[in-house]
Scaffold this motif. Structure first.
Motif, short mmCIF file in Angstrom:
data_model
loop_
_atom_site.label_atom_id
_atom_site.label_comp_id
_atom_site.label_asym_id
_atom_site.label_seq_id
_atom_site.Cartn_x
_atom_site.Cartn_y
_atom_site.Cartn_z
N THR A 202 15.60 1.12 1.90
CA THR A 202 15.30 1.94 3.09
C THR A 202 14.12 2.88 2.80
N PHE A 203 14.02 3.34 1.55
CA PHE A 203 12.88 4.16 1.15
C PHE A 203 11.57 3.40 1.32
N ALA A 204 11.56 2.15 0.88
CA ALA A 204 10.33 1.36 0.90
C ALA A 204 10.03 0.78 2.28
N ALA A 205 11.06 0.57 3.09
CA ALA A 205 10.88 -0.12 4.38
C ALA A 205 9.91 0.62 5.30
N ALA A 206 9.89 1.95 5.22
CA ALA A 206 9.01 2.73 6.10
C ALA A 206 7.53 2.47 5.81
N HIS A 207 7.23 1.87 4.66
CA HIS A 207 5.83 1.70 4.25
C HIS A 207 5.40 0.23 4.21
N ALA A 208 6.26 -0.66 4.69
CA ALA A 208 5.95 -2.09 4.64
C ALA A 208 4.83 -2.43 5.62
N GLY A 209 3.87 -3.23 5.15
CA GLY A 209 2.80 -3.71 6.00
C GLY A 209 1.77 -2.68 6.40
#
Length: 344
Positions: free
Chosen positions: A104-111
Motif C-alpha cells: 500500500t505504501f508503494a501503490a501510491a507511486h506506481a506509474g
C-alpha cells in the motif's frame, strides 16, 4: 494535595489515574514497576549485563538492535495492545499499521513520471523520550503515569555498548549522542507504533508540502516517498524543503540515501519496483522459482543455505510476498510450492 487523575481522554485508551493503577493494570508491584521503568537510570549504569533490561547487538550494517528481555517484552506487548493501538496514525504512514503494508505504501507511486525516495537516519534512535512523554500527556495521562510509561517504552544505551560501535559507523557522533539519551529501542515491539505516532506532525507537514508540489507522499518506517510530475529543478526544491521540515521535526535525512528516479530507471520502493505496478523484482521471482524447483529434487535442507530455522514457512512467506496482486506469478509459485512441500 489532590490525587493525580486523567483529566482529558481524546482517544479510546484505558484510564490510568496514578502509578498504583498502572501497576495494577500490569500485575506488578510498584517496586517492580519502578524497576522496569528504570526511572533512576540503574539499567544504564549497571556493569553486570544480567541487570540490563535489553540485549544489545551491533549488526554488520551498523544498526544497534536493542531487544527487550522476555518480561519487559511481555509488558510492552500488553501496553502496545491496550495503550498505543487505540491512538490513530496519520494516513500517510504505512509501516507497522494494521491494514497497510509495503504494497500500500508503494501503490501510491506506481506509474508516476518521477519517484523520489528519501531515508531518515537512525529513525528510532532520533525519537527522544521527551517526545514519547509528550504523546502520552496528549493522550491524557497525568505526569507520573506518563513518566512511568515513557520509561517502559524507551531506553538509554549503556556506555559499554556505545564503546562497541563500529569505528566506521556513518554519522557516528550524532547517532551515538542520540543513543546516549532516552530513545526508542530498535527491537522493542512498541517502538514501530510509537515512531508512527511521534511522526504524526512530520507526516502532516510533508503531506501539506506534497499537496503544494502537486505530488503524492507516503511513509514506510524511515522511508519517505514522493512521486509525480517533477522536473529536475522542482525535485531539488522538493528535497530541500523536505530536508528543512525533517530537521525542524527533530529527525535527520540520510544524505547517502536520496534517490530520484524517472520512468527510464528502475523505480524502487520498500523492495518493490513501481514503474508500472508494485511488484517484486523479476530476478527475485526467478531466484525463488529456482529454489522451489530444486527443493523438489534435493529436499528442503539442501536448499536452506542460510540455515533458516523454519525454512518451509519462510518459503511460504516469500511466495506470498512475490505473488501479491500478481495472478500469473501467484499461480506458478503456488504450484511449485505445493510440489516442493509434497516432496518432503
Amino acid at each position: 494535595m489532590a490525587p493525580t487523575r486523567t483529566v482529558r481522554h481524546p482517544w479510546h485508551t484505558p484510564v490510568i489515574d496514578d502509578i498504583s493503577a498502572l501497576a495494577a493494570m500490569l500485575d506488578l508491584s510498584i517496586d517492580h514497576l519502578d524497576w522496569y521503568a528504570d526511572r533512576r537510570g540503574m539499567n544504564r549504569r549497571a556493569m553486570d549485563q544480567r541487570l540490563h533490561h535489553y540485549r544489545y547487538r551491533w549488526t554488520d550494517r551498523g544498526r544497534l538492535i536493542e531487544a527487550p528481555k522476555p518480561r519487559l517484552r511481555a509488558l510492552q506487548r500488553r501496553l502496545l495492545a491496550e495503550v498505543l493501538d487505540p491512538i490513530p496514525t496519520h494516513p500517510a504512514a504505512h509501516g507497522f499499521v494494521p491494514g497497510r503494508s509495503a504494497h500500500t505504501f508503494a501503490a501510491a507511486h506506481a506509474g508516476q513520471p518521477v519517484v523520489v525516495r528519501i531515508d531518515l537516519l537512525a529513525f528510532f534512535t532520533h525519537i527522544p523520550a521527551t517526545r514519547v512523554y509528550g504523546l502520552l500527556r496528549t493522550a491524557g495521562y497525568p505526569e507520573p503515569v506518563a513518566h512511568a510509561l515513557t520509561g517502559l517504552f524507551t531506553t538509554r544505551t549503556p556506555h559499554t555498548i556505545l564503546r562497541q560501535a563500529p569505528a566506521d559507523l556513518p554519522h557516528r557522533s550524532a547517532r551515538l549522542a542520540a543513543a546516549r539519551a532516552g530513545h526508542l529501542p530498535q527491537g522493542a515491539p512498541t517502538s514501530p507504533a510509537l515512531a508512527n505516532l511521534c511522526a504524526y506532525r512530520l507526516d502532516r507537514r510533508l503531506t501539506g508540502l506534497a499537496d503544494a508540489f502537486a505530488v503524492n507522499y507516503t511513509r514506510y518506517a524511515d522511508d519517505l516517498a514522493f512521486s509525480g510530475d517533477l522536473a529536475t529543478r522542482r525535485a531539488r526544491d522538493l528535497i530541500a524543503a523536505v530536508t528543512g521540515i525533517v530537521r525542524d521535526e527533530g529527525f535527520r535525512i540520510h544524505p547517502d540515501k536520496i534517490r530520484v528516479r524517472g520512468q527510464a530507471d528502475r523505480q524502487f520502493l520498500a523492495g518493490l519496483v513501481v514503474n508500472h505496478r508494485p511488484a517484486a523484482p523479476r530476478e527475485e521471482y526467478d531466484r525463488l522459482r529456482a529454489i522451489l524447483h530444486n527443493v523438489t529434487r534435493t529436499g528442503l535442507e539442501a536448499q536452506n543455505h542460510s540455515g533458516h530455522p523454519a525454512f518451509a514457512e519462510h518459503l511460504t512467506g516469500r511466495v506470498a510476498w512475490i505473488a501479491y496482486h500478481h495472478p500469473t506469478r501467484a499461480a506458478k509459485l503456488a504450484r511449485l510450492l505445493a510440489q516442493a512441500l509434497a516432496a518432503q
